[in-house]
Design a protein around this motif. Structure first.
Motif, PDB file in Angstrom:
ATOM      1  N   LEU A   1       0.836  -1.193   0.000  1.00 43.14           N
ATOM      2  CA  LEU A   1       0.000   0.000   0.000  1.00 43.14           C
ATOM      3  C   LEU A   1       0.875   1.248   0.000  1.00 43.14           C
ATOM      4  CD1 LEU A   1      -2.958   0.890   0.065  1.00 43.14           C
ATOM      5  CD2 LEU A   1      -2.781   0.966   2.559  1.00 43.14           C
ATOM      6  N   ARG A   2       0.661   2.112  -0.986  1.00 47.21           N
ATOM      7  CA  ARG A   2       1.479   3.318  -1.135  1.00 47.21           C
ATOM      8  C   ARG A   2       0.783   4.548  -0.569  1.00 47.21           C
ATOM      9  NH1 ARG A   2       1.853   7.103  -5.224  1.00 47.21           N
ATOM     10  NH2 ARG A   2       0.313   5.921  -6.439  1.00 47.21           N
ATOM     11  N   LYS A   3      -0.537   4.664  -0.754  1.00 52.30           N
ATOM     12  CA  LYS A   3      -1.274   5.835  -0.280  1.00 52.30           C
ATOM     13  C   LYS A   3      -2.491   5.387   0.525  1.00 52.30           C
ATOM     14  CE  LYS A   3      -0.017   9.394  -3.674  1.00 52.30           C
ATOM     15  NZ  LYS A   3       0.360  10.443  -2.687  1.00 52.30           N
ATOM     16  N   LEU A   4      -2.587   5.891   1.743  1.00 58.10           N
ATOM     17  CA  LEU A   4      -3.688   5.559   2.640  1.00 58.10           C
ATOM     18  C   LEU A   4      -4.583   6.782   2.811  1.00 58.10           C
ATOM     19  CD1 LEU A   4      -5.025   3.609   4.714  1.00 58.10           C
ATOM     20  CD2 LEU A   4      -3.473   4.586   6.439  1.00 58.10           C
ATOM     21  N   GLY A   5      -5.862   6.642   2.455  1.00 55.86           N
ATOM     22  CA  GLY A   5      -6.809   7.735   2.588  1.00 55.86           C
ATOM     23  C   GLY A   5      -8.095   7.267   3.238  1.00 55.86           C
ATOM     24  N   PHE A   6      -8.944   8.230   3.562  1.00 58.06           N
ATOM     25  CA  PHE A   6     -10.252   7.906   4.124  1.00 58.06           C
ATOM     26  C   PHE A   6     -11.298   8.842   3.535  1.00 58.06           C
ATOM     27  CE2 PHE A   6      -8.651  11.196   6.917  1.00 58.06           C
ATOM     28  CZ  PHE A   6      -9.760  11.986   7.181  1.00 58.06           C
ATOM     29  N   LEU A   7     -12.547   8.405   3.605  1.00 54.66           N
ATOM     30  CA  LEU A   7     -13.683   9.127   3.034  1.00 54.66           C
ATOM     31  C   LEU A   7     -14.742   9.305   4.111  1.00 54.66           C
ATOM     32  CD1 LEU A   7     -15.554  10.118   0.672  1.00 54.66           C
ATOM     33  CD2 LEU A   7     -16.053   7.703   0.248  1.00 54.66           C
ATOM     34  N   THR A   8     -15.263  10.536   4.261  1.00 62.31           N
ATOM     35  CA  THR A   8     -16.290  10.806   5.259  1.00 62.31           C
ATOM     36  C   THR A   8     -17.480  11.507   4.614  1.00 62.31           C
ATOM     37  OG1 THR A   8     -16.768  11.888   7.371  1.00 62.31           O
ATOM     38  CG2 THR A   8     -15.213  13.006   5.914  1.00 62.31           C
ATOM     39  N   ILE A   9     -18.667  11.288   5.181  1.00 64.42           N
ATOM     40  CA  ILE A   9     -19.875  11.901   4.635  1.00 64.42           C
ATOM     41  C   ILE A   9     -20.180  13.231   5.291  1.00 64.42           C
ATOM     42  CG2 ILE A   9     -21.485  10.778   6.225  1.00 64.42           C
ATOM     43  CD1 ILE A   9     -23.426  10.494   3.844  1.00 64.42           C
ATOM     44  N   GLY A  10     -19.722  13.465   6.523  1.00 62.67           N
ATOM     45  CA  GLY A  10     -19.901  14.756   7.171  1.00 62.67           C
ATOM     46  C   GLY A  10     -21.335  15.102   7.503  1.00 62.67           C
ATOM     47  N   LEU A  11     -21.970  14.318   8.368  1.00 60.82           N
ATOM     48  CA  LEU A  11     -23.359  14.573   8.738  1.00 60.82           C
ATOM     49  C   LEU A  11     -23.476  15.737   9.720  1.00 60.82           C
ATOM     50  CD1 LEU A  11     -24.585  10.896   9.216  1.00 60.82           C
ATOM     51  CD2 LEU A  11     -24.934  12.387   7.240  1.00 60.82           C
TER      52      LEU A  11
ATOM     53  N   SER B   1      -7.828   4.151  -7.067  1.00 63.28           N
ATOM     54  CA  SER B   1      -8.022   4.109  -5.618  1.00 63.28           C
ATOM     55  C   SER B   1      -9.267   3.292  -5.304  1.00 63.28           C
ATOM     56  CB  SER B   1      -8.166   5.522  -5.048  1.00 63.28           C
ATOM     57  OG  SER B   1      -8.370   5.487  -3.642  1.00 63.28           O
ATOM     58  N   GLN B   2      -9.157   2.436  -4.300  1.00 63.70           N
ATOM     59  CA  GLN B   2     -10.296   1.603  -3.898  1.00 63.70           C
ATOM     60  C   GLN B   2     -10.917   2.177  -2.625  1.00 63.70           C
ATOM     61  OE1 GLN B   2      -9.721  -2.353  -2.140  1.00 63.70           O
ATOM     62  NE2 GLN B   2     -10.999  -3.215  -3.764  1.00 63.70           N
ATOM     63  N   GLY B   3     -12.249   2.152  -2.538  1.00 61.99           N
ATOM     64  CA  GLY B   3     -12.929   2.779  -1.411  1.00 61.99           C
ATOM     65  C   GLY B   3     -13.950   1.901  -0.724  1.00 61.99           C
ATOM     66  N   LEU B   4     -13.527   0.766  -0.192  1.00 63.33           N
ATOM     67  CA  LEU B   4     -14.433  -0.102   0.553  1.00 63.33           C
ATOM     68  C   LEU B   4     -14.709   0.478   1.939  1.00 63.33           C
ATOM     69  CD1 LEU B   4     -12.820  -3.573  -0.282  1.00 63.33           C
ATOM     70  CD2 LEU B   4     -14.648  -2.381  -1.517  1.00 63.33           C
TER      71      LEU B   4
ATOM     72  N   PHE C   1      -8.353  -5.494  -4.787  1.00 63.22           N
ATOM     73  CA  PHE C   1      -7.386  -4.839  -3.899  1.00 63.22           C
ATOM     74  C   PHE C   1      -5.956  -5.169  -4.302  1.00 63.22           C
ATOM     75  CE2 PHE C   1      -4.567  -4.908  -0.225  1.00 63.22           C
ATOM     76  CZ  PHE C   1      -4.703  -3.607   0.239  1.00 63.22           C
ATOM     77  N   ARG C   2      -5.738  -6.381  -4.762  1.00 62.66           N
ATOM     78  CA  ARG C   2      -4.382  -6.783  -5.139  1.00 62.66           C
ATOM     79  C   ARG C   2      -3.855  -6.002  -6.336  1.00 62.66           C
ATOM     80  NH1 ARG C   2      -6.338 -12.182  -4.082  1.00 62.66           N
ATOM     81  NH2 ARG C   2      -6.389 -12.626  -6.318  1.00 62.66           N
ATOM     82  N   GLU C   3      -4.744  -5.291  -7.052  1.00 61.57           N
ATOM     83  CA  GLU C   3      -4.339  -4.537  -8.238  1.00 61.57           C
ATOM     84  C   GLU C   3      -4.066  -3.061  -7.944  1.00 61.57           C
ATOM     85  OE1 GLU C   3      -4.353  -5.541 -11.822  1.00 61.57           O
ATOM     86  OE2 GLU C   3      -4.082  -7.505 -10.883  1.00 61.57           O
ATOM     87  N   VAL C   4      -4.304  -2.612  -6.703  1.00 60.75           N
ATOM     88  CA  VAL C   4      -4.169  -1.187  -6.401  1.00 60.75           C
ATOM     89  C   VAL C   4      -3.114  -0.974  -5.330  1.00 60.75           C
ATOM     90  CG1 VAL C   4      -6.593  -0.823  -6.971  1.00 60.75           C
ATOM     91  CG2 VAL C   4      -5.929  -1.134  -4.581  1.00 60.75           C
ATOM     92  N   ASP C   5      -2.600   0.255  -5.268  1.00 61.47           N
ATOM     93  CA  ASP C   5      -1.705   0.614  -4.170  1.00 61.47           C
ATOM     94  C   ASP C   5      -2.154   1.912  -3.493  1.00 61.47           C
ATOM     95  OD1 ASP C   5      -1.008   2.518  -6.030  1.00 61.47           O
ATOM     96  OD2 ASP C   5       1.071   1.873  -6.254  1.00 61.47           O
ATOM     97  N   GLU C   6      -3.414   2.303  -3.761  1.00 65.91           N
ATOM     98  CA  GLU C   6      -4.020   3.451  -3.094  1.00 65.91           C
ATOM     99  C   GLU C   6      -5.412   3.060  -2.613  1.00 65.91           C
ATOM    100  OE1 GLU C   6      -3.832   7.296  -4.996  1.00 65.91           O
ATOM    101  OE2 GLU C   6      -2.483   6.521  -6.551  1.00 65.91           O
TER     102      GLU C   6
ATOM    103  N   ALA D   1      -0.182  -3.194   8.394  1.00 66.64           N
ATOM    104  CA  ALA D   1      -0.495  -4.577   8.055  1.00 66.64           C
ATOM    105  C   ALA D   1      -0.660  -4.768   6.550  1.00 66.64           C
ATOM    106  CB  ALA D   1      -1.777  -5.027   8.781  1.00 66.64           C
ATOM    107  N   LEU D   2      -0.947  -3.670   5.843  1.00 68.13           N
ATOM    108  CA  LEU D   2      -1.093  -3.725   4.382  1.00 68.13           C
ATOM    109  C   LEU D   2       0.190  -3.346   3.659  1.00 68.13           C
ATOM    110  CD1 LEU D   2      -4.650  -2.147   4.060  1.00 68.13           C
ATOM    111  CD2 LEU D   2      -4.041  -4.570   3.896  1.00 68.13           C
ATOM    112  N   GLY D   3       1.266  -3.187   4.419  1.00 65.32           N
ATOM    113  CA  GLY D   3       2.558  -2.925   3.803  1.00 65.32           C
ATOM    114  C   GLY D   3       2.886  -1.454   3.607  1.00 65.32           C
ATOM    115  N   ARG D   4       2.041  -0.563   4.154  1.00 62.90           N
ATOM    116  CA  ARG D   4       2.301   0.860   3.979  1.00 62.90           C
ATOM    117  C   ARG D   4       3.379   1.321   4.945  1.00 62.90           C
ATOM    118  NH1 ARG D   4       0.366   5.543   6.616  1.00 62.90           N
ATOM    119  NH2 ARG D   4       0.479   7.420   5.339  1.00 62.90           N
ATOM    120  N   ARG D   5       4.304   2.078   4.404  1.00 58.85           N
ATOM    121  CA  ARG D   5       5.313   2.695   5.225  1.00 58.85           C
ATOM    122  C   ARG D   5       4.836   4.055   5.706  1.00 58.85           C
ATOM    123  NH1 ARG D   5      10.950   1.635   1.804  1.00 58.85           N
ATOM    124  NH2 ARG D   5      10.873  -0.656   1.870  1.00 58.85           N
ATOM    125  N   SER D   6       5.094   4.381   6.958  1.00 60.74           N
ATOM    126  CA  SER D   6       4.686   5.664   7.495  1.00 60.74           C
ATOM    127  C   SER D   6       5.388   6.785   6.721  1.00 60.74           C
ATOM    128  CB  SER D   6       5.033   5.776   8.981  1.00 60.74           C
ATOM    129  OG  SER D   6       4.340   4.808   9.723  1.00 60.74           O
TER     130      SER D   6
END
Length: 347
Positions: free
Chosen positions: A8-18, A244-247, A306-311, A339-344
């Motif tokens: 994993l190269r890029k770690l992001g998150f998505l929020t709805i903002g209620l 980028s995958q967004g599960l 997931f195995r095809e992405v790094d973001e 755990a997904l291999g991302r370096r800080s």
């Protein structure tokens, strides 16, 4: 980590903002605080959903303008702006302005199609042109052209004391390469690739074809994998094109027993929709991933797409409390990411 998975190269998150309709400021403030927390935790990106006529973020570009002044490093994205509600020229101006204010950190994600409940909102949205509006890919192409600096008019020069340009101002040169298309179909994947966009996948795909999977029915991961490969096959950058995958991912490592129970109940209520395609569009939803980071990492490494992405831009669940999001984000950054291999990221 299985050798077939990309670290994993890029770690992001998505929020709805209620927010509370009677007092909307605290909800918006919570969203900004969550984005600030994401930066402190080392996330690479924070994304906001777009909601019209709901108690969610109706103007993500405005919210991200505020976030740009409270952060300095984290990338800021929209997932996604439905272009059926937008004028491409005006949106291009807003996007470029916020990109300049953020120092080149904006990642606009968009999609096409008619606005939700269009028959009920069209008179308010397009009173004189409702039946003539085109909600197809042409709307996205126009936005891309304006963002990338193509002329919007045949007039430029000086008129009195005012100077006019023929392209959108301000022009942010790098923004065109940071435009994303949010798609869940093969057609959208191909179009995004052909037009040099990046590709946002989510927890929803169209189950195209008679079966699209094993004897048990359509397989979400395999369908999403086919979209990723179609996108890259049509993109000038090929296998290097950004996806980028967004599960929906909910780690429970540091959760209290009450939080774990709430998370598991939330996922259980949403599970029935994952067993078969839904509605005339045959939408197929991915199951929410709830558990320890070790368990979730194992499930993701077994996920064909997931195995095809790094973001990733993991989606935060709806309707949770601020402290729940703090716990989830902390575990995502400190437990699941490694755990997904991302370096800080470097300090």
């Amino acid at each position: 980590m299985p050798p077939t998975s990309r670290p994993l190269r890029k770690l992001g998150f998505l929020t709805i903002g209620l927010f509370d309709e009677a007092d909307p400021r605290p909800g918006h403030e919570s969203t900004l605080e969550i984005i600030e927390l994401g930066e402190r935790l080392g996330f690479d990106s924070a994304w906001v959903r777009h909601r019209h006529l709901q108690h969610g973020i109706s103007s993500p570009v405005a919210v991200l303008a505020a976030a740009s002044q409270r952060t300095s490093r984290i990338e800021l994205g929209t997932a996604v702006i439905p272009l059926g509600w937008e004028n491409p020229l005006r949106l291009a101006e807003d996007l470029a302005t916020v990109d300049v204010l953020s120092g080149g950190r904006l990642n606009p994600g968009v999609s096409v199609g008619p606005p939700m409940h269009y028959d009920r909102v069209k008179e308010a949205l397009y009173a004189e042109t409702a039946d003539a509006e085109d909600f197809g890919y042409e709307r996205a192409r126009r936005l891309l052209d304006f963002v990338r600096g193509k002329p919007a008019t045949d007039f430029s020069g000086v008129e009195g004391f005012e100077v006019f340009d023929d392209r959108v101002q301000p022009h942010s040169p790098g923004l065109g390469s940071r435009m994303w298309y949010g798609g869940g179909s093969l057609r959208s994947a191909r179009w995004a690739g052909e037009h040099g966009m990046n590709f946002l996948t989510s927890s929803v795909v169209k189950a195209e074809g008679p079966d699209d999977g094993t004897d048990g029915g359509p397989d979400f991961a395999e369908i999403q994998l086919s979209h990723i490969r179609a996108f890259r096959a049509h993109h000038p950058d090929g296998d290097d094109a950004r996806v980028s995958q967004g599960l929906v991912v909910i780690p429970t490592d540091s959760a209290t027993p009450a939080q774990r129970a709430k998370y598991e109940e939330y996922a259980a209520k949403r599970t029935p929709r994952t067993t078969a395609p839904q509605g005339p569009a045959r939408l197929l939803f991915a199951p929410d991933l709830v558990g320890t980071s070790a368990d979730i990492a194992e499930r993701l490494h077994a996920h064909a797409a997931f195995r095809e992405v790094d973001e990733v831009a993991f989606a935060l669940p709806f309707t949770f409390e601020h402290e729940d999001y703090v716990q989830i984000l902390t575990d995502l950054a400190t437990r699941l990411g490694p755990a997904l291999g991302r370096r800080s990221p470097a300090a």
